[in-house]
Design a protein around this motif. Structure first.
Motif, short mmCIF file in Angstrom:
data_model
loop_
_atom_site.label_atom_id
_atom_site.label_comp_id
_atom_site.label_asym_id
_atom_site.label_seq_id
_atom_site.Cartn_x
_atom_site.Cartn_y
_atom_site.Cartn_z
N ALA A 13 0.21 -10.02 9.59
CA ALA A 13 0.24 -8.63 9.12
C ALA A 13 1.68 -8.25 8.78
CB ALA A 13 -0.30 -7.70 10.18
N ALA A 14 1.82 -7.34 7.84
CA ALA A 14 3.15 -6.86 7.46
C ALA A 14 3.03 -5.49 6.80
CB ALA A 14 3.82 -7.84 6.50
N TRP A 15 4.01 -4.64 7.05
CA TRP A 15 4.15 -3.38 6.33
C TRP A 15 5.27 -3.61 5.33
CZ3 TRP A 15 1.15 0.88 6.88
CH2 TRP A 15 0.34 0.94 8.01
N VAL A 16 4.95 -3.53 4.05
CA VAL A 16 5.94 -3.84 3.01
C VAL A 16 5.93 -2.74 1.95
CG1 VAL A 16 6.66 -5.51 1.27
CG2 VAL A 16 5.52 -6.30 3.36
N ARG A 17 7.12 -2.31 1.58
CA ARG A 17 7.27 -1.38 0.45
C ARG A 17 8.25 -2.01 -0.52
NH1 ARG A 17 7.37 4.86 0.24
NH2 ARG A 17 6.15 4.44 2.10
N LEU A 18 7.75 -2.37 -1.69
CA LEU A 18 8.61 -2.99 -2.70
C LEU A 18 9.44 -1.92 -3.40
CD1 LEU A 18 6.01 -5.42 -4.31
CD2 LEU A 18 7.86 -6.03 -2.75
N ALA A 28 6.43 -11.72 1.45
CA ALA A 28 6.74 -10.88 2.61
C ALA A 28 6.80 -11.71 3.88
CB ALA A 28 5.69 -9.78 2.76
N VAL A 29 5.84 -12.65 4.03
CA VAL A 29 5.76 -13.49 5.22
C VAL A 29 5.32 -14.88 4.80
CG1 VAL A 29 4.67 -13.79 7.49
CG2 VAL A 29 5.00 -11.50 6.59
#
Length: 69
Positions: A13-18, A28-29
């Motif tokens: 899981a990841a929280w990503v904002r490009l 991201a991961v």
């Protein structure tokens, strides 16, 4: 070390904002390896969305509205 071999289950899981949309992929991961990464969680410009892939295995693409991506 996480065993991501065939038949193994795991969660990523990841929280990503490009800040900007990439020209190709934005990873991201991932799990690094000497040969090929065990998996990638990355944004695909071509698909206009996030994708989870495991080299040599089936790829799944996430779908949803642009606000959910």
């Amino acid at each position: 070390m996480l065993d991501t071999g065939a038949g193994r289950s795991f969660t990523v899981a990841a929280w990503v904002r490009l800040a900007v949309v990439p020209d190709a992929f934005a990873t991201a991961v991932s799990q690094d390896s000497a040969d090929a990464s065990g998996f990638y969680l990355q944004y695909s410009r071509e698909d206009d969305g996030w994708a989870f892939s495991r080299p040599g295995l089936t790829t799944s693409t996430c779908t949803g509205s642009a606000s959910q991506r």
